[in-house]
Enzyme design. Sequence first.
Site, mmCIF file in Angstrom:
data_model
loop_
_atom_site.group_PDB
_atom_site.id
_atom_site.type_symbol
_atom_site.label_atom_id
_atom_site.label_comp_id
_atom_site.label_asym_id
_atom_site.label_seq_id
_atom_site.Cartn_x
_atom_site.Cartn_y
_atom_site.Cartn_z
ATOM 1 N N GLU A 52 0.641 -1.339 -0.173
ATOM 2 C CA GLU A 52 0.013 -0.018 0.032
ATOM 3 C C GLU A 52 0.833 1.252 0.056
ATOM 4 O OE1 GLU A 52 -2.978 0.590 -0.500
ATOM 5 O OE2 GLU A 52 -4.244 -1.055 -0.013
ATOM 6 N N ASN A 63 -7.885 8.835 -5.584
ATOM 7 C CA ASN A 63 -8.693 7.762 -6.070
ATOM 8 C C ASN A 63 -9.560 8.392 -7.137
ATOM 9 O OD1 ASN A 63 -7.500 5.602 -4.343
ATOM 10 N ND2 ASN A 63 -8.836 6.664 -2.856
ATOM 11 N N ASP A 65 -12.576 8.432 -7.605
ATOM 12 C CA ASP A 65 -13.837 9.051 -6.813
ATOM 13 C C ASP A 65 -13.676 10.350 -6.308
ATOM 14 O OD1 ASP A 65 -12.822 8.215 -4.660
ATOM 15 O OD2 ASP A 65 -14.292 6.645 -3.859
ATOM 16 N N SER A 67 -11.684 10.413 -3.651
ATOM 17 C CA SER A 67 -11.219 10.235 -2.410
ATOM 18 C C SER A 67 -9.834 10.164 -2.381
ATOM 19 C CB SER A 67 -12.037 9.257 -1.835
ATOM 20 O OG SER A 67 -11.459 8.269 -2.394
ATOM 21 N N ASP A 69 -6.324 8.300 -0.103
ATOM 22 C CA ASP A 69 -5.739 7.246 0.761
ATOM 23 C C ASP A 69 -4.335 7.855 1.520
ATOM 24 O OD1 ASP A 69 -7.813 5.697 -0.053
ATOM 25 O OD2 ASP A 69 -6.289 4.341 -1.664
ATOM 26 N N ASN A 76 -8.617 5.322 3.601
ATOM 27 C CA ASN A 76 -9.541 6.026 2.548
ATOM 28 C C ASN A 76 -10.206 7.030 3.342
ATOM 29 O OD1 ASN A 76 -12.326 6.301 0.978
ATOM 30 N ND2 ASN A 76 -10.522 6.153 -0.237
#
Length: 145
Positions: A52, A63, A65, A67, A69, A76
């Site tokens: 990650e 991301n 959408d 959002s 991380d 998230n």
Amino acid sequence: MKAAMFLFIALLAVSKAKVFSRCELARALKAAGMDGYRGISLANWVCLAKWESDYNTNAINNNSDGSSDYGIFQINSRWWCNNHRTPTENGCRINCSELLSANLHVAIQCAKRVVRDPNGISAWVAWRNKCRGRDLNQYVSGCGV
Ligand SMILES: *[C@@H]1O[C@H](CO)[C@@H](O)[C@H](O)[C@H]1NC(C)=O
Ligand SMILES: *[C@@H]1O[C@H](CO)[C@@H](O)[C@H](O)[C@H]1NC(C)=O
């Protein structure tokens, strides 16, 4: 003046991000009770963090959408933390920036909250793609954990 400089350095020390070594992270997670938490072995957490964030507490990725991380576990903003930019459920009741600290306390408490949901550790795409069903011994070997 000296006091001000001391305060400045102290603030830097608490806010500074950090890249962990594999074993350093394994030991920190073990000390925080992650080994076996919800039946998830330590090697799974180290593998997850490797893929990650590459063990970097300062990692931020966006991301599609809208959002983002955050941190060593790439938690998230839509579901778990508030970045004061995009809509959030803020399940961990935190400011996303708290997930970037060299001190892993907040990130660990939030990761524990994430895996208490029904999806468990499958919530993490990198864990599904790189860790699930594999021999994970390499992530903790030689760490004395
Ligand atoms: C992620 O999105 C934020 C806010 O729009 C932006 O400031 C940042 O540069 C983006 N980061 C990357 C790596 O694209
Ligand atoms: C969230 O954290 C950032 C960085 O520490 C800070 O600038 C911001 O003011 C914080 N926001 C809130 C609402 O606490």
